[in-house]
Design a protein around this motif. Structure first.
Motif, PDB file in Angstrom:
ATOM      1  N   LYS A   7      59.043  48.355  16.811  1.00  0.00           N
ATOM      2  CA  LYS A   7      59.741  48.329  15.529  1.00  0.00           C
ATOM      3  C   LYS A   7      59.282  49.483  14.636  1.00  0.00           C
ATOM      4  CE  LYS A   7      60.740  43.378  15.308  1.00  0.00           C
ATOM      5  NZ  LYS A   7      60.519  42.121  14.549  1.00  0.00           N
ATOM      6  N   VAL A  10      60.831  52.685  15.826  1.00  0.00           N
ATOM      7  CA  VAL A  10      62.247  52.731  15.479  1.00  0.00           C
ATOM      8  C   VAL A  10      62.424  53.035  14.000  1.00  0.00           C
ATOM      9  CG1 VAL A  10      64.353  51.351  15.279  1.00  0.00           C
ATOM     10  CG2 VAL A  10      62.968  51.248  17.360  1.00  0.00           C
ATOM     11  N   LEU A  11      61.577  52.411  13.174  1.00  0.00           N
ATOM     12  CA  LEU A  11      61.683  52.666  11.734  1.00  0.00           C
ATOM     13  C   LEU A  11      61.356  54.130  11.395  1.00  0.00           C
ATOM     14  CD1 LEU A  11      60.064  49.395  10.302  1.00  0.00           C
ATOM     15  CD2 LEU A  11      62.479  50.048  10.281  1.00  0.00           C
ATOM     16  N   ALA A  14      64.265  56.278  12.418  1.00  0.00           N
ATOM     17  CA  ALA A  14      65.379  56.097  11.489  1.00  0.00           C
ATOM     18  C   ALA A  14      65.123  56.840  10.191  1.00  0.00           C
ATOM     19  CB  ALA A  14      65.607  54.602  11.233  1.00  0.00           C
ATOM     20  N   ALA A  15      63.861  56.757   9.721  1.00  0.00           N
ATOM     21  CA  ALA A  15      63.537  57.467   8.484  1.00  0.00           C
ATOM     22  C   ALA A  15      63.683  58.970   8.649  1.00  0.00           C
ATOM     23  CB  ALA A  15      62.108  57.098   8.046  1.00  0.00           C
ATOM     24  N   LEU A  17      65.683  60.515  10.775  1.00  0.00           N
ATOM     25  CA  LEU A  17      67.111  60.841  10.848  1.00  0.00           C
ATOM     26  C   LEU A  17      67.748  60.831   9.470  1.00  0.00           C
ATOM     27  CD1 LEU A  17      68.179  58.870  14.053  1.00  0.00           C
ATOM     28  CD2 LEU A  17      67.961  61.351  13.781  1.00  0.00           C
ATOM     29  N   LEU A  18      67.379  59.841   8.687  1.00  0.00           N
ATOM     30  CA  LEU A  18      67.927  59.779   7.331  1.00  0.00           C
ATOM     31  C   LEU A  18      67.487  60.995   6.509  1.00  0.00           C
ATOM     32  CD1 LEU A  18      67.517  55.970   6.499  1.00  0.00           C
ATOM     33  CD2 LEU A  18      69.647  57.220   6.917  1.00  0.00           C
TER      34      LEU A  18
END
Length: 414
Positions: A7, A10-11, A14-15, A17-18
């Motif tokens: 997790k 993944v976080l 994601a951060a 990519l954002l």
């Protein structure tokens, strides 16, 4: 233990990519548009005049150098700089002592020769009378006739010498050959002038300062466009904010060659009613050789502009593959003077400008006409009044670095 770690990974991804997406969006939003990046100028129609320029010198139409035919010491001066003189007016006098003595001597020689002639004439008359009575021979009569003729020739010779001496005496008085103004005086009282091999210049007299001439020279590349009667505009340093007018009076055929540069002398006639233009002033001459009305004008800066990023303009067909886009008349590359001159002539008839159309930069090949060194006439090409051409860039190279690749790819497509 493994699920929380997954997790976390993944976080983190994601951060990232954002953050990357946000950065790209920010770059796109803050990247300058084409209108802000380039300096644009709208094409317009107007009047265009092509001229050729040169420097020259103002001179009077008639400038007379007053000299002397005899040598002597200056005894009197009657005029000075800027004095108005009339034709025949006395300007100066030389010491005439020697010339007066020569005149007196020649007068005495004439009197002596005239007395000898009178005696010879009387002897001839007596011989004729005695010959008629056969008291003298024919030979004695002939000798009397010859003596009379010799005395007459001697008298004539002394008269000629007397005329010469009187002329030299007259030359000791310097008179003005024309009416005008004294622009130069090169002698003073007590100065000795010698006129042995070359006549010395004593005064310079300008006949009329209300009409003057400019002596200038133009290169052989421009002389073909200069014709007698063309209007001329010129300036002088004494009146920098005033423009004067003249007219081409003469294009002299005798060429002057200096360091392989051929020039021709051009004479421009100028009216000077106020007499504010003085001899010797430097005149900056412009002669209009071509004029166009209501033609499409492109700034020369647009012809010189080349886009950054390594883009090379497409070769122009009219220039036989030569790089276009240079300023009108700019010499192209060449190995030698002849090749460079041919390249210059080809480039002067064609060029390339970059136009902003539909949000894109499009190179357009054009045919060029005359130029005034600021704008150039467009005689052919896909350009119209109202088109926006690029004359420069507002941002330095690399200012868009880190921006979206789409803008870079757009420039590379053309």
């Amino acid at each position: 233990m493994k699920r929380p770690q997954k997790k976390t990974v993944v976080l983190i991804l994601a951060a990232l990519l954002l953050a990357g997406g946000g950065y790209v969006a920010y770059q796109k939003l803050t990247a300058p548009g084409l209108e802000q990046r380039y300096k644009l100028q709208t094409l317009e129609k107007g009047e265009l005049t092509q001229s050729v320029s040169a420097n020259g010198t103002l001179n009077p139409v008639t400038l007379v150098n007053v000299g002397t035919q005899v040598s002597g010491t200056v005894k009197k001066l009657y005029v000075d700089f800027n004095d108005q003189v009339k034709q025949g007016q006395i300007l100066a006098e030389l010491d005439d002592s020697l010339y007066s003595a020569q005149v007196h001597q020649s007068d005495a020689n004439i009197a002596s020769a005239r007395a000898s002639l009178d005696l010879a004439i009387a002897s001839e008359e007596r011989m004729k009378s005695l010959f008629a009575q056969e008291y003298v021979s024919r030979q004695e009569l002939d000798q009397a006739v010859q003596a009379r003729r010799s005395a007459q020739a001697q008298l004539n010779q002394y008269k000629a010498a007397n005329d010469k001496d009187r002329a030299n005496l007259g030359y000791s008085v310097i008179r003005s050959p024309v009416s005008g103004v004294v622009v130069d005086r090169q002698i003073d009282v007590g100065q000795t002038v010698a006129a042995s091999f070359q006549t010395p210049t004593l005064f310079k007299i300008a006949q009329d300062l209300t009409a003057m001439q400019i002596y200038t020279s133009f290169a052989e590349a421009d002389i073909g466009n200069i014709k007698v009667g063309q209007p001329v505009k010129f300036n002088v340093d004494a009146f920098p904010n005033r423009q004067f007018k003249g007219e081409v009076k003469q294009v002299r055929l005798n060429p002057t060659t200096q360091q392989n540069v051929v020039t021709y002398n051009v004479v421009v006639v100028v009216d000077n009613p106020e007499q504010i233009l003085l001899p010797g002033m430097t005149a900056y001459v412009n002669i209009a050789v071509a004029k166009r009305n209501e033609v499409l004008l492109v700034p020369n800066a647009a012809l010189r502009y080349k886009p950054n990023g390594g883009q090379k303009p497409a070769p122009n067909a009219a220039s036989n593959g030569a790089p276009a886009g240079g300023p009108p008349g700019a010499a192209g590359p060449g190995n030698g003077k002849g090749a460079g001159e041919r390249q210059r002539k080809r480039d002067s008839a064609s060029g390339t400008v970059h136009v902003l159309r539909g949000g894109e930069v499009v190179p357009v090949s054009v045919s060029l006409g005359i130029t005034d060194n600021r704008n150039t006439e467009i005689v052919g090409g896909e350009l119209n009044a109202g088109d926006q051409v690029i004359v420069g860039e507002n941002l330095p190279d690399g200012a868009n670095a880190g921006g979206s690749s789409g803008g870079t790819m757009r420039m590379r497509m053309f």
